[in-house]
Design an enzyme around this catalytic site. Structure first.
Site, PDB file in Angstrom:
ATOM      1  N   ASP A   1      11.312 -17.635   0.484  1.00  0.00           N
ATOM      2  CA  ASP A   1      12.170 -18.674   0.415  1.00  0.00           C
ATOM      3  C   ASP A   1      11.312 -20.455  -0.210  1.00  0.00           C
ATOM      4  O   ASP A   1      10.526 -20.527   0.909  1.00  0.00           O
ATOM      5  CB  ASP A   1      12.649 -18.545   1.786  1.00  0.00           C
ATOM      6  CG  ASP A   1      13.855 -19.601   1.193  1.00  0.00           C
ATOM      7  OD1 ASP A   1      13.401 -20.789   0.552  1.00  0.00           O
ATOM      8  OD2 ASP A   1      15.381 -19.636   2.406  1.00  0.00           O
TER       9      ASP A   1
ATOM     10  N   TYR B   1       7.819 -18.527   4.389  1.00  0.00           N
ATOM     11  CA  TYR B   1       9.178 -19.004   3.749  1.00  0.00           C
ATOM     12  C   TYR B   1       8.505 -20.446   4.284  1.00  0.00           C
ATOM     13  O   TYR B   1       8.220 -20.827   5.161  1.00  0.00           O
ATOM     14  CB  TYR B   1       9.794 -18.226   5.195  1.00  0.00           C
ATOM     15  CG  TYR B   1      11.097 -18.627   5.762  1.00  0.00           C
ATOM     16  CD1 TYR B   1      12.438 -19.291   4.914  1.00  0.00           C
ATOM     17  CD2 TYR B   1      11.210 -18.019   7.696  1.00  0.00           C
ATOM     18  CE1 TYR B   1      13.357 -20.215   5.288  1.00  0.00           C
ATOM     19  CE2 TYR B   1      12.501 -19.201   7.208  1.00  0.00           C
ATOM     20  CZ  TYR B   1      13.163 -19.901   6.503  1.00  0.00           C
ATOM     21  OH  TYR B   1      15.095 -20.134   7.243  1.00  0.00           O
TER      22      TYR B   1
END
Length: 201
Positions: free
Chosen positions: A140, A99
């Site tokens: 992500d 992330y």
């Protein structure tokens, strides 16, 4: 996920309906002890996670074999309080669940942190490739690499996710020899890889 515990029914329904083999989750917003492990395991998934209260967090789920954690956090991370990376071997594949920081506002300390984190990822990824083992970084990346990746790119010119330095870092990562699965499957197609519930995007 924007808070895993508030979305457990949705997560479980998706896992049951689509039955993905391996899942990487981000933005759990749950401390280590609050991850909904039992509900996920009851569906037949093994799980590991790197929790953090209110922010970040990453997890890997698997229904195709036990998860063997190999790393929490990137090497050289000066701020280990941010739970942004977890790595594990699953059924013969090394999975890096990540992330990447958002980086807004730009310029500023958050943007600088994003670029430094990206550099550590690039360095670590190069080492993973050198092992010759099957490796898959997933998660992500908080980057809009091209105009095809976002609705109305002109709205994002000042955003850290669309910054030239961030795009360049993403393509330096790919240039190591990684495959962008979506763009390999859908080259030149307007297929958004970045969504926002603001700005009608």
């Amino acid at each position: 996920m924007n808070g895993v515990n508030g979305r457990v029914p949705v997560l479980l329904r998706w896992l049951e309906e689509d039955q993905p083999d391996i899942v990487c989750l981000q933005e759990l917003k749950a401390p280590q002890e609050k991850f909904p492990e039992k509900a996920i395991r009851d569906l037949g998934y093994d799980a590991i996670w790197h929790g953090q209260k209110s922010w970040n967090d990453v997890a890997i789920l698997s229904r195709v074999g036990e998860i063997h954690k190999t790393r929490r956090g990137l090497p050289g991370d000066p701020d280990e309080s941010q739970s942004r990376y977890i790595e594990a071997a699953v059924n013969g594949i090394l999975i890096g669940g990540l992330y990447l920081p958002n980086g807004n506002p730009r310029p500023g300390p958050k943007f600088d942190y994003k670029l430094k984190w990206f550099e550590r990822l690039i360095e670590h990824a190069a080492g993973l490739l050198e092992t010759g083992a099957p490796v898959m970084p997933a998660g992500d990346f908080n980057v809009m690499p091209t105009d095809l990746d976002v609705y109305k790119p002109e709205r994002w010119l000042d955003d850290a996710l669309f910054a030239p330095e961030v795009k360049a870092a993403f393509f330096r990562l790919l240039d190591q020899g990684w495959t962008d699965a979506l763009r390999t499957t859908h080259p030149g197609e307007v297929t958004y890889t970045f969504f926002d519930y603001f700005r009608n995007a």
